[in-house]
Design an enzyme around this catalytic site. Structure first.
Site: not given
Ligand code: ADP
Ligand code: MG
Length: 314
Positions: A12-13, A130, A214, A277
Site C-alpha cells: 500500500g505504501n 474481510k 495480494k 507475508k
Molecule cells: P502492505 O500494504 O505492504 O501489505 P501491511 O501494513 O499489510 O502493508 O504490512 C506491513 C506492515 O506490517 C509493516 O509496515 C509493519 O508495520 C507491520 N508489521 C507487523 N509485524 C511485523 C514484524 N514482525 N516485522 C516488521 N513489520 C511488521
Molecule cells: Mg497488507
C-alpha cells in the site's frame, strides 16, 4: 540473454504515503518513487513481474458507487477489482515507460487484468471476515442483508459489509503472463490479489464478491512462473521478531524452518499485515522457490546486493 526473474509484490505504501495524499496524482507520484527502484533493478538485468495491492483504491471506487447510487448503477466488487487493476497498472506502466526512456532501457511494460480462480469449497466462504466499503447504520445494514450481503457490527463504529477471503488456486492468465516474460516484457499482474472467480461444473468462470490476499496471490504467481526470487516490498526495511515490543529484534536472515516456527509461535508477526507475508514466503519456498526478500522500496537495490532487508531461504 536469459535474465533472472523476480516477482515483486508492492504494498500500500507504494501508492498511498499518508491519509493527506490519496488523490490520483498523489498515487501516481508515490508509484513513481517505487518504479524508480524497480527500473534500477531492471537496468541491473532482472526481469520483473509486479503484483500490487488495491484495498484503499477499491474502497474509493465503492464509495463513489454508493454515493451515486440514486442516479447510476452500482459497481460490483469484481468489477471494482478490474477497474483498480487497470488504473494502477496504468500509473505503473507510464512511470516505468518514462524511466526506461530516460535510462535508455529497451523494455516494454504490460498490465494483465488478472482473474484468480478460487474454490467454492474454500472454508472462507463459511466465514466472510474481510470488511469492505463504508460504514452503515443498522437500518441500511438490514436492507443490505436482505439484498444478500453479509454485514457485521464493528464495535461502536457502525455496520460494515464483510466478504470472504479465499485462497488463490490458479492464475487464469498464467499462460499469457509466461509468454510475455519469455519475450522480455515487464508484466504487472494479480493486482489486488487478482479478481476472484469460480468455475461452474462446465468450467465457465464467474466473478464473485470476495477478496484474495495480494501477498498470497503474488506468491502463487512467483511459483507458477518458476521465479528465481520473490520480493515483498512494504513499509518496513526488515522483518522483526517481537515487533513493537521492547525486545524487538530486526532480522537479516530467516530459514524456512525458522519462519514456520515463528509463525506457529505467534506474537511475532501481526495477523493482518506481516503474518500473511511470511506465510506467502513459506508457501513459495515450500513449492520449490529458492529465495525471498522482504524490504521497503527505498532499500530494494541495497537488499538485492545483500546489504539490508530480510532474506528468507530454504
Ligand atoms: P502492505 O500494504 O505492504 O501489505 P501491511 O501494513 O499489510 O502493508 O504490512 C506491513 C506492515 O506490517 C509493516 O509496515 C509493519 O508495520 C507491520 N508489521 C507487523 N509485524 C511485523 C514484524 N514482525 N516485522 C516488521 N513489520 C511488521
Ligand atoms: Mg497488507
Amino acid at each position: 540473454m536469459t535474465s533472472k526473474v523476480a516477482v515483486i509484490a508492492i504494498g500500500g505504501n507504494s501508492l498511498i504515503k499518508d491519509e493527506q495524499h490519496r488523490s490520483v496524482e498523489d498515487q501516481y507520484q508515490a508509484a513513481k518513487e517505487t518504479c524508480a527502484h524497480i527500473a534500477a533493478m531492471i537496468k541491473d538485468g532482472w526481469n520483473v513481474v509486479i503484483g500490487h495491492g488495491n484495498g484503499p483504491q477499491v474502497g474509493f471506487i465503492l464509495r463513489r458507487s454508493e454515493l451515486a447510487a440514486h442516479e447510476l448503477h452500482e459497481v460490483p466488487l469484481d468489477a471494482c477489482g478490474a477497474d483498480s487493476q487497470g488504473a494502477i497498472g496504468y500509473a505503473l506502466q507510464q512511470n516505468l515507460y518514462n524511466f526506461f526512456h530516460q535510462m535508455g532501457i529497451n523494455k516494454q511494460v504490460a498490465t494483465i487484468v488478472t482473474q484468480v480462480e478460487v474454490s467454492r469449497d474454500d472454508p472462507a466462504f463459511q466465514n466472510p471476515a474481510k470488511p469492505i466499503g463504508s460504514f452503515m447504520d443498522q437500518a441500511q445494514a438490514e436492507r443490505r442483508r436482505q439484498e444478500g450481503w453479509d454485514v457485521v457490527e464493528d464495535a461502536g463504529r457502525g455496520w460494515r459489509r464483510v466478504v470472504p477471503s479465499p485462497l488463490p488456486m490458479r492464475i487464469v492468465e498464467e499462460g499469457v503472463i509466461k509468454q510475455l516474460i519469455a519475450a522480455g516484457v515487464i508484466v504487472i499482474a494479480v493486482g489486488g490479489g487478482g479478481i476472484p472467480v469460480v468455475a461452474d461444473e462446465n468450467g465457465n468462470l464467474k466473478g464473485i464478491a470476495a477478496v484474495i490476499d495480494k501477498d498470497y496471490a503474488s506468491s502463487l504467481l512467483a511459483s507458477s512462473i518458476g521465479a528465481d526470487l520473490f520480493i515483498i516490498s512494504t513499509a518496513v526495511e526488515k522483518v522483526a521478531l517481537n515487533y513493537g515490543k521492547p525486545n524487538q529484534q530486526w532480522l537479516d536472515h530467516l530459514t524456512l524452518a525458522q519462519a514456520k516456527e515463528y509463525l506457529a509461535a505467534g506474537g511475532h508477526f501481526a495477523k493482518g499485515s506481516m503474518a500473511p507475508k511470511i506465510q506467502a514466503v513459506v508457501n513459495f519456498l515450500e513449492r520449490g522457490g529458492k529465495e525471498a526478500i522482504i524490504t521497503n522500496p527505498e532499500n530494494l537495490e541495497r537488499a538485492l546486493a545483500g546489504k539490508t532487508g530480510t532474506r528468507i531461504t530454504k
